[in-house]
Structure formats: C-alpha cells, structure tokens
Design a protein around this motif. Structure first.
Motif, PDB file in Angstrom:
ATOM      1  N   VAL A 100      -2.373 -26.198  52.963  1.00 16.01           N
ATOM      2  CA  VAL A 100      -2.820 -25.145  53.876  1.00 16.01           C
ATOM      3  C   VAL A 100      -1.935 -23.917  53.744  1.00 16.01           C
ATOM      4  CG1 VAL A 100      -3.104 -24.534  56.304  1.00 16.01           C
ATOM      5  CG2 VAL A 100      -3.770 -26.802  55.495  1.00 16.01           C
ATOM      6  N   TYR A 101      -0.617 -24.145  53.731  1.00 17.92           N
ATOM      7  CA  TYR A 101       0.302 -23.018  53.657  1.00 17.92           C
ATOM      8  C   TYR A 101       0.215 -22.325  52.300  1.00 17.92           C
ATOM      9  CZ  TYR A 101       2.247 -24.665  58.006  1.00 17.92           C
ATOM     10  OH  TYR A 101       2.397 -25.030  59.305  1.00 17.92           O
ATOM     11  N   LEU A 102       0.066 -23.135  51.256  1.00 22.03           N
ATOM     12  CA  LEU A 102      -0.034 -22.538  49.919  1.00 22.03           C
ATOM     13  C   LEU A 102      -1.282 -21.672  49.817  1.00 22.03           C
ATOM     14  CD1 LEU A 102       1.049 -25.642  47.822  1.00 22.03           C
ATOM     15  CD2 LEU A 102       2.262 -23.474  47.941  1.00 22.03           C
ATOM     16  N   LEU A 103      -2.408 -22.209  50.322  1.00 29.33           N
ATOM     17  CA  LEU A 103      -3.656 -21.446  50.279  1.00 29.33           C
ATOM     18  C   LEU A 103      -3.557 -20.197  51.154  1.00 29.33           C
ATOM     19  CD1 LEU A 103      -6.388 -24.230  50.338  1.00 29.33           C
ATOM     20  CD2 LEU A 103      -5.863 -22.650  48.487  1.00 29.33           C
ATOM     21  N   ALA A 104      -2.923 -20.354  52.324  1.00 31.82           N
ATOM     22  CA  ALA A 104      -2.772 -19.202  53.209  1.00 31.82           C
ATOM     23  C   ALA A 104      -1.926 -18.123  52.532  1.00 31.82           C
ATOM     24  CB  ALA A 104      -2.138 -19.628  54.516  1.00 31.82           C
ATOM     25  N   ALA A 133       6.463 -22.714  51.230  1.00 31.17           N
ATOM     26  CA  ALA A 133       5.682 -23.952  51.190  1.00 31.17           C
ATOM     27  C   ALA A 133       6.183 -24.842  50.054  1.00 31.17           C
ATOM     28  CB  ALA A 133       4.205 -23.621  51.012  1.00 31.17           C
ATOM     29  N   LEU A 134       6.536 -24.231  48.925  1.00 36.86           N
ATOM     30  CA  LEU A 134       7.071 -25.017  47.807  1.00 36.86           C
ATOM     31  C   LEU A 134       8.397 -25.655  48.193  1.00 36.86           C
ATOM     32  CD1 LEU A 134       6.435 -22.697  44.727  1.00 36.86           C
ATOM     33  CD2 LEU A 134       5.266 -24.820  45.297  1.00 36.86           C
ATOM     34  N   SER A 135       9.185 -24.902  48.966  1.00 34.63           N
ATOM     35  CA  SER A 135      10.488 -25.399  49.373  1.00 34.63           C
ATOM     36  C   SER A 135      10.349 -26.592  50.314  1.00 34.63           C
ATOM     37  CB  SER A 135      11.252 -24.262  50.056  1.00 34.63           C
ATOM     38  OG  SER A 135      12.429 -24.730  50.617  1.00 34.63           O
ATOM     39  N   LEU A 138      -4.062 -25.537  44.192  1.00 31.25           N
ATOM     40  CA  LEU A 138      -4.610 -26.877  44.413  1.00 31.25           C
ATOM     41  C   LEU A 138      -4.299 -27.816  43.254  1.00 31.25           C
ATOM     42  CD1 LEU A 138      -8.039 -25.905  45.989  1.00 31.25           C
ATOM     43  CD2 LEU A 138      -6.091 -26.951  47.132  1.00 31.25           C
ATOM     44  N   SER A 139      -3.921 -27.250  42.114  1.00 27.90           N
ATOM     45  CA  SER A 139      -3.629 -28.101  40.961  1.00 27.90           C
ATOM     46  C   SER A 139      -2.149 -28.406  40.803  1.00 27.90           C
ATOM     47  CB  SER A 139      -4.117 -27.429  39.675  1.00 27.90           C
ATOM     48  OG  SER A 139      -5.393 -26.905  39.846  1.00 27.90           O
ATOM     49  N   LEU A 140      -1.333 -27.964  41.759  1.00 28.57           N
ATOM     50  CA  LEU A 140       0.103 -28.258  41.651  1.00 28.57           C
ATOM     51  C   LEU A 140       0.323 -29.764  41.640  1.00 28.57           C
ATOM     52  CD1 LEU A 140       1.631 -25.535  43.986  1.00 28.57           C
ATOM     53  CD2 LEU A 140       2.179 -25.869  41.581  1.00 28.57           C
TER      54      LEU A 140
END
Lengths: 486, 117, 230
Positions: free
Chosen positions: B8-12, B50-52, C23-25
C-alpha cells in the motif's frame, strides 16, 4: 583520491566564508586538485585500478570510490577545462569594472569550486545513491552560475534549467530506490553480479535513464540547453558545455555498460543512438540558423552531444565495440576542448565588440587575431577535419559502424560533419572579411585570448597524440567491452 | 509479491510521485510548479521509507532510512534555491510563469511581492 | 504547454510502470539491516541510522552538508533578504514568549544532537529544531541585530563543511583512509562533525527562510566603500 573532492570543496567553503580571498583560494584549490590528479594518475598507470573504500567499510554497506582509466580521463578533462577557466575568469570579470562585476566575481569563485568538487566526486563514485548527491551538487552549482549573468533571458533560462534538472534528479532517485529494493545494494560493481532482467530493474533503469538523458540534454529533452548555455557568462558557458552535461552522460555509461549490461538489448542501444542521430541533425540545422554566435555554439553542443549517444549502439556490439568506446570518449575530450575554446572566444568577442551578432563579425581577424585563430582551430575539430581530435573520434566511430554493418550511423556521422563545417564556415567567412573599422574596439588582456587558443590547439593536437589517453581506457574497462572489470 | 501492508505504501508513494509530476507539467505558475516538485519528492521518500520498513519482524533497514534523510535535506535546499530564483525572476521580468507570462511592464518588480493566480 | 491528453497519457503510463515495478519487488525483502547492525559496535555509535549517515555512508553526508552551503550561496547570490528589525520592548507578549521558547528550542536541539548517538535524533533533527528557533527569532525581529555581522554569519554557514572537511583530512592523515576514524574513536569524531553540522544546518535553514543575503556588507554594491581591491 579524497583530495580531489576535499580540495575544491574546502576552497568553496573558504571562498564563501571569506569572499575577498575567493580568487586566491580558487588558485590554491586548483593547484591542489591538479596535483592530486597527477598522483592518482601515476598510481593508476603504475599499479592499475585504484579502489578506495570510504571509511574502511566496503560496498554494499559503505561507499567505494574508484580511479580507473575512464575516471582518470574524465578527471583530467575536468582539471584541464577548470584550470583554463581559473586563468580566464579573473580578467574576464575585471574589465566591466565596478561593484556589480566585482560582486559577480565574488559569487563566481565559491560556485565554481562547488562545481569542480561535484564533478570530481561524480567521476570517482561507484555508488548510485552517492552519484545522486553529486548530481544535485553539480546541478545546483550549474544553475546558480547561469543566473550570475543576471539579465532577464539568463534568469528565464535558469528557471527552465532548474525545472528540468530537479524532476530529472527525482526520476533518477526513484530508480535508485527500486534498484535497492530489488538488489539490496547501490554499488555499481556489485549490481553487475545481481542484475537480471525483470520488471523492477527495467522500470528502474528507464526512470534513471530518463532523468539522466534530460540532464545530459539529449533530444528531445535538449530544449533547456541553448538558452541556458548562451545566456551565461562566457567562462560558465564553457564549464556547462564542456563538463556539466558530461556528468550525467558518464553515469549513463557506467550504468549501461558496467552495472546493467544484462539489460542492454539491441532496442535500447538503437533507441538511444536514434535520439543521438536526431540530435545531430536537429542541433546542427538550428546552429546554422542562429543569428548570435553564443546561440550557435550552444546549438552545436546539442548536436555534438548526439555523437556521444552513438556510442551506445556501436559499443554494445562485441565486434568493433572497443573501437567505438574509444572513439566516443576521444570525441568527448575533443568536444570539451573545442567547445571551451569556442565559448571563451565568443566571450572575448562579446567584450571587445560589445555584441555577438554573427553578421557583425566582419574584420574580427584584424581586431582579435589570436581569438579568430582559436575559433578557426576549434571549428576544425568540431567539423571533424583531420588531423584534429574531432576527426579521430569520428573516424573510430565510423570504422566501428562500417565493421559492424551499421552503415546508417556512418551516414549520420558524415552528414553531421558537413553541417558542422557549414556553420563553422558561416562564422569564419565573416571573421575573415577585411573591413575598414569605424570604431576602435576595446583591447583584451592576453590571458583571455591565449587560454582559448591553447585549448583550441589541444582540440586539434589530441588527434595526433590520442594513443596515450586511449591506452589508459583499458584500465578497468567494462567487462562487456573485453575489459577485466573491477 | 511483497507483503500487502507495505505494498500500500509503495503504491501510494508511486501515486504521490505521479501526482507531483503531472502537476509540474500541467501548472504554469512557478510557485505551484515548485510545490509540485516537493510532492514528487515526497513520493520518492515514501517509497524509500516503505522499503526501509519492509524487513518483516526485524529492526527497520537503516540504509534507506538514512538515504531519505539525505534526500529531504537536498529537497529543502532545492526548494529554497528555486523560490529565490522565482522571486528574482519576478522582480526582473514581472513574470510568475515561464510560458506566456505577462510582458514586463515599465514598473515591473517595483510593486507587490506576489501575484495571485 | 503540453496538450492535456498527451500529459495524462504520459502520467498514467509512468504510474502503470511504477506500480508494476513496485508489485514485482522480491517477496523476501533483501536489505542491509543485518550488516548495518552487525558492524554497529565498530561504528562508535549505537543508533544504526547515525552509523549509516556518519560512518558507513559518511561520504554522502559530507556532500549533503556541501549541498546546504551551496544552496545558501545560491540564494544569497540571487537576492537580498529582508531581516525585519523590531523593538521587542514594544511587544511584551512576544518578548516573553521568545524568552521562554528560544532557550527551550536550543536546548532541545542540543539534546537531539547528543541522543542521536544512541536513539533517533542527530544533527539533522537538531538542526531542524535550531532552524525553527532561528525562524522564530527572525520573525520576532531579533535578526535585525545579527545581520550586521555578515562575516560571522558566513563563517557559521561554512562551519559544517569546513569542520567536516578538516575531520576528513585529519582522520585520513591518521588512518590513511577517507572518513576512516581511528579505532575506538568513531563516536568522538562523529560528535564533532555533528556539532558543527548542527550549527550550520540550523543557520542555513533559518537563513533560507529569509531567502537572501544581508543588506549590508561586501555583497552589496554601493552600501559600503570597498576596503581593499576587488
């Protein structure tokens, strides 16, 4: 290696803190940077590629700096051009004496030194996030230097430049985030081992390439360059055209040939080459149509940057790839010298005559014989006539394209040379027209004319002495080009 | 596919980035374009954060965390520089946009600090 | 201007590509958490983010402090700022507020710097608080007095880069590596860099708010006779 960054950076901070000592600090920083480069070059030549692990850590946790053949070549070009500007700038800012000019010079020195340290940090870094920070340092310094001219067209050009440069950096940074998310490292060498084709890296590379291409002013994202490079003060124009646009281009080379050669498909290579080809034709035609000298030289930069992107389709092929790699980088050096000479000459003409209308250049050889000669020599290299380095670079690219059967690039190279010859001749035909001079133009300090001439002579002479620099490129060359790698 | 909470956070983050990008190209007023750049930057930072946080269960990954701090400082600097330039541009030319901005009047720059769209 | 349709299509295309990538991560999130935490005892601090910023990736931070100084150089070269000067005796309420708030903010900034070695905090967080305090002081009209000391302001702004670069030079002389601190001394060097950086960050942020150089001094033509040659 560290001194190459710390020298100019300390100088910049000093020149900001003590504005009256700016010129002297710049001199000290320049000498320091050149000496540090000589030390590094000697180590690289005698002991091979130099790797410096900052902080004693190593990638992926730490940041690695690397001095290899390509990095040393770029650092040397930077030192040469920046050194010339260090000599040229003091008399350039002096004649328009008065508080305003003195002020402009005081801002010039710290900004110039920031630019130099950013370039040195960029060429040494092996870390794509660290490269982002160097790109921003480079971009801010470049943008502010353009604004130094202070006139309305310069400020408008600066704003446009900034509005391209900033989102371009963010595109690049988003790409870096995706790369880290996929590979858990941002080190160029480590990425080479981890890179596989897949959606994350495809998108990441597309974002990074898009941002870098905008910063390197490749067609169709070149529109910001001509007004910015033409309206900046002459020494700044020289730095921008010769060095600043080469920074992002250099990162593109590192990304595509060293970190992600696995993703370099023929379509990518041909696409970048095609944009380069359009840039050559488009830039040259626009250069021909300009009424002002500095705009002509700026559009010529758009065209010449196109040649650099022909390196992608030509060097991506195994057979003859090494030839194209050499040709492209020799061309880069040739362009840096020639373009600096041209912009410095244009600055001389602007100061002596008070304008740079091409039609009003009649009799230039009578007034500024040294500058006119410098313009002619640099033009020779631009048009790619033998024995200049512009010729040698194009010759290597041409040989590669014919050896690979990619004759269409050969056609573009030859066509572009004819157009370049045409716009150079347009200026020279006016310059060599003898006229009775109505007004006596202002005499110029000798330094201003001779720095331009020395660089123009180098642009020609490099063609005869290209063996040394090209042998250097072997050290740490990309694996895909038959090099040993890191 | 990553764990949904973080997706969700990555998409946001991606969405915020694009909103900023769109506004940057669609808006003409320099102040709005500079704000658009900040929105774009926030999108990138959100992706980094978000990656962190993505390391399930363990402590968050400090590397992207530190990168965001660096990115934020750079973005503050960029904003300051861009605003100063926009103001200088307006005081010299009277324009608040690059394309089709108003022609400079004789008293350009002497008057008000801002012009409202 | 770009036509709406083209722009909309472009934005949607980039959004689609980005979403596809996100989405592919990889499902097993790779990262450097383990390594960063593993080397923590050698770094001289116990807060992993501070370790990354000032030790593992200290080179980034050096350049970042340079970006801050470059930004203020650029802003000062572009325009002259307005430093409102007010007589605080006429505004007793504001004066008493500032009298309480400013020391607290400065203390908080110092605390954040100190705690940064062990817990969330550090030079940037502290610098942001200090910058806020400075903005408050400027709004309250205190800056009118400081702007006469332009040379001091310049030195303060450049302090972060000067100290950071000096630490680089000294530690390089001691250990032979850039930003390689002598064993066991990481914490001390980091605190030194951070203290200088905090001062410069706070000043830079506050002066970015002002958005221009001080009106007097060598930067301003005509205001003062040049005492020396140009």
């Amino acid at each position: 290696m560290a001194v190459l960054v710390l020298g100019p950076l300390g100088g910049a901070a000093g020149a900001f803190a003590f504005p009256k000592g700016g010129r002297r600090l710049a001199g000290v920083a320049a000498v320091t940077a050149v000496l540090a480069l000589l030390v590094l070059a000697r180590e690289v030549v005698t002991n091979g590629v130099q790797l410096h692990r900052v902080g004693g850590w190593s990638a992926p946790l730490g940041i690695d700096l690397r001095g290899d053949g390509l990095a040393v070549l770029m650092l040397a070009i930077t030192a040469l051009i920046a050194g010339a500007v260090t000599l040229y700038a003091p008399p350039y800012f002096l004649p328009q004496a008065g508080a305003e000019s003195r002020d402009r010079e005081r801002w010039f020195w710290p900004l110039f030194l920031f630019l130099w340290s950013a370039l040195n940090a960029l060429f040494l870094s092996r870390d794509i996030f660290n490269l982002y920070v160097t790109l921003e340092l480079l971009g801010f310094a470049a943008v502010t230097l353009v604004a130094l001219a202070g006139k309305r067209e310069a400020l408008t050009a600066t704003m446009r430049y900034l509005l391209v440069s900033l989102p371009a950096s963010l595109f690049y940074l988003m790409g870096v985030a995706l790369v880290y998310g996929q590979c858990a490292t941002v080190d160029l060498s480590l990425l080479a081992a981890k890179a596989e084709r897949g959606p994350v890296l495809w998108v990441a590379l597309a974002l990074m390439t898009g941002g870098l291409v905008a910063k390197a002013a490749l067609f169709p994202l070149h529109f910001w360059l001509p007004p910015a490079h033409a309206s900046a003060p002459a020494p700044v124009s020289a730095l921008l055209s010769a060095l600043v646009v080469k920074g992002p281009y250099y990162i593109l080379l590192r990304l595509w040939f060293e970190a992600f050669p696995a993703l370099m498909t023929p379509a990518v290579a041909q696409g970048l080459g095609a944009l380069g080809a359009v840039a050559i034709v488009w830039g040259s035609i626009h250069a021909l149509m300009q009424a002002r000298l500095k705009l002509l030289v700026a559009y010529s930069t758009v065209a010449q940057l196109g040649y650099l992107f022909l390196l992608f389709p030509l060097a991506a092929v195994r057979e003859g790839g090494w030839l194209a790699w050499n040709g492209g980088l020799l061309f880069l050096a040739a362009h840096a010298c020639a373009k600096t000479a041209l912009f410095l000459t244009a600055g001389n003409i602007l100061q002596a005559a008070g304008h740079d209308r091409i039609k009003g250049l009649d009799g230039m050889t009578q007034v500024l014989p040294v500058s006119a000669f410098a313009f002619g020599l640099a033009g020779l290299s631009l048009a790619g006539l033998p024995p200049s380095s512009g010729f040698a670079g194009k010759w290597l690219l041409l040989s590669a394209s014919l050896a690979q059967g990619q004759w269409w690039w050969a056609a573009v190279i030859l066509g572009g040379s004819l157009l370049a010859a045409a716009y150079v001749m347009r200026v020279l035909s006016h310059a060599f027209t003898q006229v009775a001079l109505a007004t006596k133009p202002r005499p110029l300090p000798a330094v201003q004319e001779w720095t331009a001439l020395v660089l123009a002579a180098l642009a020609v002479g490099l063609g005869l002495a290209a063996q040394g620099p090209l042998a250097l490129l072997r050290l740490g060359a990309p694996v895909v080009l038959g090099g040993a790698g890191p | 596919m990553v764990e949904t909470g973080f997706t969700v956070y990555l998409l946001a983050g991606a969405g915020v980035f694009i909103i900023g990008f769109h506004a940057l190209l669609a808006q003409a007023h320099l102040l709005r374009r500079i704000m658009a750049l900040n929105v774009m930057g926030s999108g990138v930072f959100m992706v980094f954060i978000a990656l962190s946080a993505r390391t399930a269960g363990e402590a968050p990954d400090p590397v992207p965390h530190a990168m965001v701090l660096t990115g934020i400082v750079v973005s503050v600097c960029a904003t300051g520089l861009a605003l100063a330039l926009a103001d200088r541009l307006q005081s010299v030319t009277g324009a608040t946009e690059l394309e089709g901005g108003p022609a400079p009047g004789p008293n350009a720059g002497s008057g008000g600090e801002e012009s409202h769209p | 201007m770009i036509p709406r349709l083209v722009l909309g299509t472009l934005s949607l295309a980039v959004l689609a590509a980005l979403s596809w990538a996100v989405l592919s991560l990889p499902a097993q999130p790779p990262g450097l958490t383990a390594e960063a935490l593993g080397k923590l005892p050698e770094s001289g601090v116990t807060n992993p983010v501070t370790a990354v910023l000032l030790n593992y990736r200290g080179h980034d931070t050096l350049l970042e402090v340079a970006v801050l100084l470059l930004a203020i150089t650029g802003v000062w070269s572009l325009r002259q700022g307005e430093f409102p000067a007010a007589d605080l005796r006429e505004r007793p309420l504001l004066m008493s507020l500032l009298r309480v708030l400013l020391p607290v903010l400065v203390l908080t900034a110092g605390y954040l710097l100190w705690i940064g070695a062990f817990a969330p905090g550090g030079a940037f967080q502290g610098g942001a608080v200090a910058g806020g305090a400075l903005v408050l002081g400027i709004l309250g009209g205190l800056a009118g007095r400081w702007m006469r000391r332009e040379s001091l302001l310049r030195l303060g702004l450049a302090l972060g880069v000067l100290v950071f670069a000096s630490v680089c030079a000294v530690t390089k002389a001691l250990t032979g590596g850039l930003l390689q601190y002598p064993p066991g001394q990481g914490g001390v060097w980091i605190l030194l860099i951070e203290a200088a950086a905090l001062a410069s960050i706070g000043l830079t942020l506050g002066l970015l708010y002002v958005g221009g150089r001080p009106p007097a001094g060598p930067a301003e033509p005509g205001e003062k006779e040049p005492d020396g040659h140009g």
